[in-house]
Design a protein around this motif. Structure first.
Motif, mmCIF file in Angstrom:
data_model
loop_
_atom_site.group_PDB
_atom_site.id
_atom_site.type_symbol
_atom_site.label_atom_id
_atom_site.label_comp_id
_atom_site.label_asym_id
_atom_site.label_seq_id
_atom_site.Cartn_x
_atom_site.Cartn_y
_atom_site.Cartn_z
ATOM 1 N N THR A 69 0.868 -1.169 0.000
ATOM 2 C CA THR A 69 0.000 0.000 0.000
ATOM 3 C C THR A 69 0.904 1.218 0.000
ATOM 4 O OG1 THR A 69 -1.696 -1.200 1.200
ATOM 5 C CG2 THR A 69 -1.866 1.192 1.207
ATOM 6 N N VAL A 70 1.047 1.833 -1.159
ATOM 7 C CA VAL A 70 1.954 2.976 -1.318
ATOM 8 C C VAL A 70 1.393 4.195 -0.599
ATOM 9 C CG1 VAL A 70 3.144 4.440 -2.983
ATOM 10 C CG2 VAL A 70 2.662 2.047 -3.553
ATOM 11 N N VAL A 71 0.098 4.498 -0.847
ATOM 12 C CA VAL A 71 -0.599 5.607 -0.185
ATOM 13 C C VAL A 71 -1.896 5.029 0.397
ATOM 14 C CG1 VAL A 71 -1.666 7.868 -0.468
ATOM 15 C CG2 VAL A 71 0.346 7.264 -1.843
ATOM 16 N N PRO A 72 -2.052 5.013 1.719
ATOM 17 C CA PRO A 72 -3.241 4.407 2.322
ATOM 18 C C PRO A 72 -4.543 4.930 1.714
ATOM 19 C CG PRO A 72 -1.662 5.000 4.016
ATOM 20 C CD PRO A 72 -1.144 5.571 2.717
ATOM 21 N N LYS A 73 -5.449 3.979 1.405
ATOM 22 C CA LYS A 73 -6.779 4.236 0.838
ATOM 23 C C LYS A 73 -6.734 4.858 -0.562
ATOM 24 C CE LYS A 73 -8.971 4.648 5.327
ATOM 25 N NZ LYS A 73 -9.816 5.435 6.207
ATOM 26 N N GLN A 74 -5.545 4.955 -1.176
ATOM 27 C CA GLN A 74 -5.467 5.561 -2.506
ATOM 28 C C GLN A 74 -4.728 4.711 -3.530
ATOM 29 O OE1 GLN A 74 -3.844 9.507 -1.870
ATOM 30 N NE2 GLN A 74 -5.900 10.370 -1.766
#
Length: 113
Positions: A69-74
């Protein structure tokens, strides 16, 4: 990929999933596969030996996946692959391609906005 789709098969699986960090996981699995009967058809590959002379062992599959997960929720990135090491049936059935190993790999990304 679905080389070992569950139809006319005996295929137990051992899985391991590790989460070394909150934003990263790794999954690994091992699965041997046999036809339910020596004269059954391997449906995914369309391979069959009506005489049963090619045995019933399709082979061993090893699969690995990882997700970050590079950017959480994105933004998530996932990659993985599988190797199918051919058994007697996959190598010697009359309409098989006689291949010893089949490899599959993938990379995917999910972006939510």
């Amino acid at each position: 990929y679905l080389a070992l789709r569950r139809a006319n098969l005996s295929s137990p699986e051992v899985r391991l999933r590790l989460n070394p960090r909150d934003d990263f996981w790794i999954y690994a699995a091992y699965r041997p596969a046999w036809l339910a009967s020596r004269s059954d058809r391997w449906p995914t590959a369309g391979v069959v030996d009506p005489t049963g002379n090619s045995g019933n062992f399709i082979g061993d599959q090893v699969e690995v996946r990882a997700r970050w997960t590079v950017v959480p929720k994105q933004w998530k990135i996932e990659f993985g692959g599988a190797l199918l090491f051919a058994g007697e049936f996959a190598r010697t059935a009359p309409n098989s391609r006689g291949v010893d190993t089949t490899a599959f790999g993938y990379v995917q990304s999910v972006v939510n906005f």
